[in-house]
Motif scaffolding. Structure first.
Motif, PDB file in Angstrom:
ATOM      1  N   TRP A   9      12.097  40.684 -26.902  1.00 41.56           N
ATOM      2  CA  TRP A   9      12.379  39.739 -27.853  1.00 41.56           C
ATOM      3  C   TRP A   9      13.788  39.149 -27.423  1.00 41.56           C
ATOM      4  CZ3 TRP A   9       8.541  42.604 -29.283  1.00 41.56           C
ATOM      5  CH2 TRP A   9       7.444  42.190 -30.300  1.00 41.56           C
ATOM      6  N   GLY A  45       9.591  40.283 -36.654  1.00 40.60           N
ATOM      7  CA  GLY A  45      10.543  39.918 -35.730  1.00 40.60           C
ATOM      8  C   GLY A  45      10.214  41.004 -34.555  1.00 40.60           C
ATOM      9  N   HIS A  47      12.539  43.701 -31.219  1.00 39.75           N
ATOM     10  CA  HIS A  47      13.831  43.899 -30.515  1.00 39.75           C
ATOM     11  C   HIS A  47      13.240  44.575 -29.250  1.00 39.75           C
ATOM     12  CE1 HIS A  47      13.165  47.995 -32.618  1.00 39.75           C
ATOM     13  NE2 HIS A  47      13.605  48.215 -31.508  1.00 39.75           N
ATOM     14  N   HIS A  51       8.406  46.385 -32.135  1.00 38.92           N
ATOM     15  CA  HIS A  51       8.793  46.020 -33.569  1.00 38.92           C
ATOM     16  C   HIS A  51       8.338  47.045 -34.482  1.00 38.92           C
ATOM     17  CE1 HIS A  51       4.653  44.492 -34.235  1.00 38.92           C
ATOM     18  NE2 HIS A  51       4.860  44.058 -32.930  1.00 38.92           N
ATOM     19  N   GLU A  57      16.447  43.142 -36.830  1.00 38.69           N
ATOM     20  CA  GLU A  57      15.679  42.539 -35.785  1.00 38.69           C
ATOM     21  C   GLU A  57      14.299  42.398 -36.206  1.00 38.69           C
ATOM     22  OE1 GLU A  57      18.223  44.668 -35.621  1.00 38.69           O
ATOM     23  OE2 GLU A  57      18.792  44.707 -33.394  1.00 38.69           O
ATOM     24  N   ASP A  58      13.744  43.297 -36.541  1.00 37.84           N
ATOM     25  CA  ASP A  58      12.228  43.483 -36.746  1.00 37.84           C
ATOM     26  C   ASP A  58      11.812  42.698 -38.067  1.00 37.84           C
ATOM     27  OD1 ASP A  58      12.531  44.933 -34.572  1.00 37.84           O
ATOM     28  OD2 ASP A  58      11.293  46.889 -35.136  1.00 37.84           O
ATOM     29  N   THR A  60      13.405  40.444 -39.832  1.00 41.60           N
ATOM     30  CA  THR A  60      13.957  39.011 -40.109  1.00 41.60           C
ATOM     31  C   THR A  60      13.119  37.884 -39.568  1.00 41.60           C
ATOM     32  OG1 THR A  60      16.326  39.980 -40.269  1.00 41.60           O
ATOM     33  CG2 THR A  60      16.121  37.532 -40.142  1.00 41.60           C
TER      34      THR A  60
END
Length: 111
Positions: A9, A45, A47, A51, A57-58, A60
């Motif tokens: 990502w 989302g 990272h 995820h 990060e996951d 959003t």
């Protein structure tokens, strides 16, 4: 999703795929009637190359809505849940959300 897993990502490969996706989306949007509504969202989302964790990060994702009666260029003041998508679409379609739905219509998006 495949680009996130393959390249990571927010990597160059991920952004290359986003550019291709953006071009495809433009093609679709260019052929819609001017009075159409569009709601775009991702399902998660990520990272690194994964995820599914509670990391921001996951969790959003992008969530965008546009069309007649929607505030143009407006940034929503708070978080939106994926559960809010169906009630928002119901309002756009003039339908009553099912009373057991957990989400809420994203009223702040509307004029």
């Amino acid at each position: 999703d495949e680009a996130g897993h393959a390249h990571g990502w927010l990597s160059d490969g991920y952004f290359d795929q986003l550019a291709r996706t953006d071009q495809a989306l433009k093609l679709v949007l260019d052929h819609l009637p001017a009075d159409s509504h569009v709601l775009l969202q991702a399902d998660h989302g990520g990272h690194d190359r994964t995820h599914g964790t509670p990391a921001p990060e996951d969790m959003t994702i992008p969530w965008m809505v546009a069309g007649p009666g929607i505030r143009p260029g407006y940034t929503l003041p708070g978080p939106v849940s994926l559960l809010d998508t169906a009630p928002t679409l119901a309002r756009l379609l003039g339908l009553t959300p099912h009373p057991q739905w957990e989400g809420r219509c994203v009223e702040a998006a509307f004029l």
